[in-house]
Write an enzyme that holds these catalytic residues in place. Structure first.
Site, short mmCIF file in Angstrom:
data_model
loop_
_atom_site.label_atom_id
_atom_site.label_comp_id
_atom_site.label_asym_id
_atom_site.label_seq_id
_atom_site.Cartn_x
_atom_site.Cartn_y
_atom_site.Cartn_z
N VAL A 70 0.82 -1.22 0.00
CA VAL A 70 0.00 0.00 0.00
C VAL A 70 0.85 1.27 0.00
O VAL A 70 0.34 2.36 -0.27
CB VAL A 70 -1.00 0.02 1.19
CG1 VAL A 70 -1.90 -1.20 1.17
CG2 VAL A 70 -0.28 0.17 2.52
N ASN A 96 -6.23 -2.39 6.71
CA ASN A 96 -5.65 -2.98 7.92
C ASN A 96 -4.13 -2.88 7.95
O ASN A 96 -3.54 -2.92 9.04
CB ASN A 96 -6.08 -4.46 7.98
CG ASN A 96 -5.26 -5.26 8.95
OD1 ASN A 96 -5.49 -5.22 10.16
ND2 ASN A 96 -4.25 -5.97 8.45
N SER A 146 -6.62 2.59 16.15
CA SER A 146 -6.00 2.09 17.40
C SER A 146 -6.51 2.91 18.56
O SER A 146 -6.88 4.07 18.40
CB SER A 146 -4.48 2.25 17.30
OG SER A 146 -3.86 1.98 18.54
N TYR A 159 3.53 6.40 14.90
CA TYR A 159 2.39 5.48 14.90
C TYR A 159 1.14 6.20 15.41
O TYR A 159 0.07 6.13 14.80
CB TYR A 159 2.71 4.27 15.78
CG TYR A 159 1.64 3.20 15.79
CD1 TYR A 159 1.58 2.23 14.79
CD2 TYR A 159 0.67 3.16 16.80
CE1 TYR A 159 0.59 1.25 14.79
CE2 TYR A 159 -0.32 2.19 16.81
CZ TYR A 159 -0.36 1.23 15.81
OH TYR A 159 -1.34 0.27 15.81
N ALA A 161 0.57 9.41 15.57
CA ALA A 161 0.17 10.46 14.61
C ALA A 161 -0.55 9.84 13.42
O ALA A 161 -1.55 10.38 12.93
CB ALA A 161 1.39 11.24 14.15
N SER A 162 -0.05 8.69 12.95
CA SER A 162 -0.68 8.05 11.79
C SER A 162 -2.10 7.61 12.12
O SER A 162 -3.01 7.75 11.31
CB SER A 162 0.15 6.87 11.29
OG SER A 162 0.07 5.75 12.17
N LYS A 163 -2.28 7.07 13.32
CA LYS A 163 -3.61 6.56 13.68
C LYS A 163 -4.58 7.71 14.00
O LYS A 163 -5.77 7.62 13.68
CB LYS A 163 -3.49 5.59 14.86
CG LYS A 163 -2.70 4.32 14.53
CD LYS A 163 -3.32 3.51 13.40
CE LYS A 163 -2.60 2.19 13.18
NZ LYS A 163 -3.21 1.38 12.12
P1 NAD Z 1 0.79 -7.44 12.01
O1 NAD Z 1 2.18 -6.90 11.93
O2 NAD Z 1 0.59 -8.84 12.42
O3 NAD Z 1 0.04 -7.20 10.63
C1 NAD Z 1 0.24 -6.05 9.86
C2 NAD Z 1 0.10 -6.44 8.42
O4 NAD Z 1 0.34 -5.30 7.59
C3 NAD Z 1 1.12 -7.52 8.02
O5 NAD Z 1 0.45 -8.54 7.32
C4 NAD Z 1 2.06 -6.77 7.11
O6 NAD Z 1 2.67 -7.57 6.12
C5 NAD Z 1 1.13 -5.73 6.50
N1 NAD Z 1 1.86 -4.62 5.91
C6 NAD Z 1 2.94 -3.96 6.40
N2 NAD Z 1 3.37 -3.05 5.51
C7 NAD Z 1 2.55 -3.16 4.43
C8 NAD Z 1 2.49 -2.50 3.18
N3 NAD Z 1 3.37 -1.55 2.85
N4 NAD Z 1 1.51 -2.86 2.31
C9 NAD Z 1 0.63 -3.83 2.63
N5 NAD Z 1 0.64 -4.50 3.79
C10 NAD Z 1 1.60 -4.16 4.67
O7 NAD Z 1 0.00 -6.46 12.98
P2 NAD Z 1 -1.50 -6.46 13.52
O8 NAD Z 1 -1.39 -6.26 14.98
O9 NAD Z 1 -2.31 -7.56 12.96
O10 NAD Z 1 -1.96 -5.07 12.91
C11 NAD Z 1 -3.05 -4.92 12.02
C12 NAD Z 1 -3.57 -3.50 12.15
O11 NAD Z 1 -4.08 -3.33 13.48
C13 NAD Z 1 -2.49 -2.44 11.99
O12 NAD Z 1 -3.01 -1.34 11.28
C14 NAD Z 1 -2.17 -2.06 13.41
O13 NAD Z 1 -1.65 -0.76 13.51
C15 NAD Z 1 -3.53 -2.18 14.05
N6 NAD Z 1 -3.53 -2.30 15.51
C16 NAD Z 1 -2.90 -3.35 16.11
C17 NAD Z 1 -2.91 -3.43 17.50
C18 NAD Z 1 -2.23 -4.57 18.22
O14 NAD Z 1 -2.06 -4.45 19.45
N7 NAD Z 1 -1.85 -5.64 17.57
C19 NAD Z 1 -3.57 -2.45 18.25
C20 NAD Z 1 -4.19 -1.40 17.60
C21 NAD Z 1 -4.17 -1.35 16.22
#
Ligand code: NAD
Length: 252
Positions: A70, A96, A146, A159, A161-163
């Protein structure tokens, strides 16, 4: 409300970063609800993509895998064009894909900043733009934000700021795309057990859990129901919202 109110038969869903962690859970849950799912991720995750697609197809669902980084804006539109051609449109987008670079703000580089914002915010925008071109009345965009979009912790400035930007963008697009019949919402998970968080140091983990009223990490299975709800017809009047699924983090 009909018993099948949350079913998604006839819908095509695209999940970015859709083969791992929360994205994997979203791909499986949307498919279980009846959607045909485009499971997308960066090319390095091709094996994961294929595994998730196989799991969906073996369970009787419909799915196809796509390489989609992305952060490469020029490559986004052609992938959505291919998905629409292969699966018959785009009805649901789950933005995501997410990354983080944790460091004290004083030590952050321009590259750190651009890397995180380039995936979490710029990437989400250009996917939304590519998806909405195919969406009809009933289209759904769901941005994974988040609890850190609305609370601060040290060492995570890009992070956070992005969210925060993602939640603000959610409101902006929601209002702009009301006339299209497309809703735009965000889901704000709290600390969730995924590969992203697996390498958290024991000290950081202890501090995190002490901060959370729940006292444990959430499971992916506790996040995905909200994504399916927002994707469903039942959520047609919900737009521009950030639904926090954070175990009480922001309530305390
Ligand atoms: P994760 O690292 O397991 O998954 C993130 C996914 O994003 C991976 O599959 C990765 O390959 C993909 N990704 C990274 N760069 C990319 C790119 N340039 N293009 C396409 N895909 C790309 O993490 P997660 O915890 O499953 O996170 C999923 C979402 O949930 C994220 O946006 C994260 O910020 C958000 N989030 C996670 C948590 C947590 O505690 N795990 C909390 C709040 C929000």
């Amino acid at each position: 409300m009909a018993a099948d109110a949350f079913r998604l038969e006839g819908k095509v869903a695209v999940v970015t970063g859709g083969s791992q962690g929360i994205g994997r859970g979203a791909s499986l849950a949307l498919a279980a609800a009846g959607a045909a799912v485009a499971v997308t991720n960066v090319p390095a995750k091709r094996e994961d993509i294929d595994e998730v697609v196989e799991q969906i197809v073996n369970a009787g669902g419909a799915a196809k895998g796509y390489d989609l980084d992305v952060s490469e804006s020029a490559g986004v539109r052609p992938v959505f064009d291919a998905i629409a051609a292969d699966l018959g449109g785009v009805d649901i987008l789950v933005n995501n894909a997410g990354v983080r670079r944790n460091a004290p703000a004083a030590d952050l580089t321009e590259a750190d900043w651009d890397f995180v914002l380039g995936v979490n915010l710029r990437g989400a925008f250009f996917c939304a733009q590519a998806a909405v071109a195919y969406m009809r009345e009933g289209g759904r965009i769901i941005n994974i934000a988040s609890q850190l979009a609305v609370t601060g912790v040290p060492g995570r400035t890009p992070y956070i700021a992005s969210k925060g930007g993602l939640v603000a963008m959610t409101r902006a697009l929601a209002v702009e795309w009301v006339p299209l019949g497309v809703t735009v919402n965000a889901v704000g998970p709290g600390p969730t057990a995924t590969p992203m968080t697996a390498n958290t140091t024991p000290e950081a983990e202890a501090a995190l859990l002490a901060r959370s009223p729940l006292g444990r990490r959430l499971e992916v299975s506790e996040i995905v129901g909200t994504i399916v709800f927002l994707a469903s017809a039942e959520a047609g009047a919900v737009t521009g919202q950030h639904l926090l699924v954070d175990g009480g983090w922001t309530a305390s």
